[in-house]
Design an enzyme around this catalytic site. Structure first.
Site, mmCIF file in Angstrom:
data_model
loop_
_atom_site.group_PDB
_atom_site.id
_atom_site.type_symbol
_atom_site.label_atom_id
_atom_site.label_comp_id
_atom_site.label_asym_id
_atom_site.label_seq_id
_atom_site.Cartn_x
_atom_site.Cartn_y
_atom_site.Cartn_z
ATOM 1 N N GLU A 121 39.114 44.109 53.429
ATOM 2 C CA GLU A 121 38.296 42.232 54.707
ATOM 3 C C GLU A 121 38.811 41.257 53.997
ATOM 4 O OE1 GLU A 121 34.658 44.333 53.873
ATOM 5 O OE2 GLU A 121 34.370 44.558 55.556
ATOM 6 N N GLU A 141 35.276 53.530 52.638
ATOM 7 C CA GLU A 141 34.190 53.320 52.498
ATOM 8 C C GLU A 141 32.814 54.819 52.972
ATOM 9 O OE1 GLU A 141 36.109 51.369 53.947
ATOM 10 O OE2 GLU A 141 34.588 48.491 53.120
HETATM 11 C C1 1HE Z 1 35.670 48.640 39.862
HETATM 12 C C2 1HE Z 1 36.276 49.557 41.063
HETATM 13 C C3 1HE Z 1 35.231 48.506 42.098
HETATM 14 C C4 1HE Z 1 37.635 49.631 39.627
HETATM 15 N N1 1HE Z 1 34.028 48.133 41.564
HETATM 16 N N2 1HE Z 1 34.811 48.827 39.445
HETATM 17 N N3 1HE Z 1 36.559 50.199 46.694
HETATM 18 C C5 1HE Z 1 36.693 51.809 46.401
HETATM 19 O O1 1HE Z 1 35.773 52.519 46.355
HETATM 20 C C6 1HE Z 1 37.644 51.472 45.284
HETATM 21 C C7 1HE Z 1 37.228 52.541 44.059
HETATM 22 N N4 1HE Z 1 38.762 51.523 42.545
HETATM 23 C C8 1HE Z 1 39.559 52.823 42.961
HETATM 24 O O2 1HE Z 1 39.590 53.070 43.963
HETATM 25 C C9 1HE Z 1 41.412 52.448 41.533
HETATM 26 O O3 1HE Z 1 39.772 52.222 40.580
HETATM 27 C C10 1HE Z 1 41.606 51.778 42.040
HETATM 28 C C11 1HE Z 1 42.557 52.778 42.918
HETATM 29 C C12 1HE Z 1 41.601 49.761 42.741
HETATM 30 C C13 1HE Z 1 42.446 51.574 40.850
HETATM 31 O O4 1HE Z 1 42.288 52.648 40.114
HETATM 32 P P1 1HE Z 1 43.377 52.714 38.512
HETATM 33 O O5 1HE Z 1 43.317 54.226 37.849
HETATM 34 O O6 1HE Z 1 43.962 51.677 38.088
HETATM 35 O O7 1HE Z 1 41.504 51.958 37.680
HETATM 36 P P2 1HE Z 1 40.549 52.908 37.068
HETATM 37 O O8 1HE Z 1 40.139 53.547 36.255
HETATM 38 O O9 1HE Z 1 40.014 53.500 38.004
HETATM 39 O O10 1HE Z 1 39.162 51.631 36.944
HETATM 40 C C14 1HE Z 1 39.829 50.542 36.472
HETATM 41 C C15 1HE Z 1 38.010 49.263 35.911
HETATM 42 O O11 1HE Z 1 38.070 49.397 37.326
HETATM 43 C C16 1HE Z 1 36.918 50.550 35.963
HETATM 44 O O12 1HE Z 1 35.943 50.116 35.432
HETATM 45 P P3 1HE Z 1 36.214 50.900 33.484
HETATM 46 O O13 1HE Z 1 34.906 49.810 32.950
HETATM 47 O O14 1HE Z 1 35.605 52.338 33.374
HETATM 48 O O15 1HE Z 1 37.272 50.199 32.627
HETATM 49 C C17 1HE Z 1 36.871 50.979 36.937
HETATM 50 O O16 1HE Z 1 35.207 51.011 37.050
HETATM 51 C C18 1HE Z 1 36.815 49.206 38.116
HETATM 52 N N5 1HE Z 1 36.674 49.048 38.992
HETATM 53 N N6 1HE Z 1 37.256 49.551 41.535
HETATM 54 C C19 1HE Z 1 33.339 48.263 39.954
HETATM 55 N N7 1HE Z 1 35.494 48.968 43.757
HETATM 56 C C20 1HE Z 1 30.325 44.605 51.921
HETATM 57 S S1 1HE Z 1 30.744 45.794 51.601
HETATM 58 C C21 1HE Z 1 32.670 46.760 50.871
HETATM 59 C C22 1HE Z 1 32.029 47.759 50.718
HETATM 60 C C23 1HE Z 1 33.898 47.940 50.259
HETATM 61 O O17 1HE Z 1 34.757 47.933 49.268
HETATM 62 S S2 1HE Z 1 33.756 50.108 49.981
HETATM 63 C C24 1HE Z 1 35.449 50.253 49.044
HETATM 64 C C25 1HE Z 1 35.304 49.933 47.645
#
Ligand code: 1HE
Length: 265
Positions: A121, A141
């Site tokens: 977005e 989502e």
């Molecule tokens: C996060 C987030 C997040 C990572 N919110 N903390 N978005 C998603 O569904 C995507 C969610 N994220 C992922 O699928 C993956 O994290 C990634 C592909 C982006 C990156 O993977 P990777 O292996 O490099 O990293 P990781 O080990 O998954 O994450 C590293 C850290 O980032 C980890 O935190 P930590 O404290 O455990 O080290 C994760 O929790 C954190 N992290 N992504 C919070 N999204 C207005 S409405 C909009 C609606 C949406 O956007 S829905 C889609 C959300």
């Protein structure tokens, strides 16, 4: 109106070079640049200030290997928001992204890694999207029990069309590479998206600010109008832009045969 210097930015890093090109960096690498409420508020402040701060173009990038992981899902889980609270948060997202899209200053998104959910977005609010081989696009989502709230139903649907957007959301389909280019998620696919984004920002910054203002606000506004109203608005905007004193020298150079000609590369 706040100046750029007086902004209190903690989640975003801002650098403006001598040419007036601002590099705006999402600076939450440890959270894959997920958008928490604080970051969205900083984007609102920043893109409120940019149009009147002498900035000629913006390169928008993320720190680390991912552009943006979308909504901060952990914050969202912990806050356990009410419908009204999340609605108001979405309105802040819209405020930030509308200021980007309608602000009149070219925003070039330098993409890499994940451009997902709210990250897509954000990217779709930029005027130009530049991807590299690592870049991938998705709307996860549906898989998270969520729905888009940051304008994807308008901007992503505009880029790829309704049917593709619905498929992405229903099935978790991920686009990258040539296929992402073909469906319109990005306009450039290059080895180094940041270098290319800066090159494009420099090219855009060489235009007159008034032309860029029209290109980066009027076209979006006109898409929201009836064809009849858009044609009228176009004539009014062209009346102002096409008679600007800043253009005289450029027109004179063409008339004198000293201006560059338009040629294919
Ligand atoms: C996060 C987030 C997040 C990572 N919110 N903390 N978005 C998603 O569904 C995507 C969610 N994220 C992922 O699928 C993956 O994290 C990634 C592909 C982006 C990156 O993977 P990777 O292996 O490099 O990293 P990781 O080990 O998954 O994450 C590293 C850290 O980032 C980890 O935190 P930590 O404290 O455990 O080290 C994760 O929790 C954190 N992290 N992504 C919070 N999204 C207005 S409405 C909009 C609606 C949406 O956007 S829905 C889609 C959300």
């Amino acid at each position: 109106m706040k100046s750029l210097e007086s902004l209190d930015l903690t989640q975003i890093f801002l650098d403006v070079d001598d040419l007036g090109i601002a590099t705006v960096t999402l600076n939450r690498e440890a959270k894959r640049n997920a958008l928490d409420a604080q970051t969205v508020g900083e984007l609102v402040d920043l893109f409120t200030a940019i149009p009147q701060a002498g900035v000629r173009a913006v390169v928008l990038r993320g720190e680390g290997t991912h552009f943006c992981a979308g909504l901060d899902l952990v914050e969202h889980f912990k806050e356990d928001r009410s419908p009204a609270e999340f609605m108001h948060l979405c309105l802040r997202w819209h405020e930030a992204f509308n200021k980007m899209e309608y602000g009149g200053v070219p925003v070039i998104a330098a993409l890499k890694g994940a451009v997902v959910g709210g990250g897509l977005e954000l990217a779709s609010s930029a005027h130009v999207r530049v991807a590299d081989a690592t870049t991938y696009f998705a709307l996860p989502e549906g898989q998270r029990g969520l729905f888009t709230g940051g304008g994807a139903t308008i901007r992503v649907a505009d880029l790829v069309g309704k049917a593709r957007m619905i498929d992405m959301m229903l099935t978790g389909r991920v686009y990258k590479g040539d296929e992402a280019m073909a469906v319109g998620l990005c306009q450039y696919l290059v080895e180094d998206s940041e270098a290319k984004a800066m090159e494009l920002a420099r090219a855009a910054a060489a235009n007159t600010p008034l032309s860029n203002f029209a290109i980066c606000s009027a076209i979006s506004h006109m898409q929201n109008m009836s064809a009849l109203d858009a044609a009228y608005a176009e004539a009014v905007v062209a009346g102002i832009v096409n008679t600007q004193p800043d253009a005289r020298g450029r027109l004179e150079a063409f008339a004198n045969k000293t201006a560059a000609r338009v040629r294919p590369e």
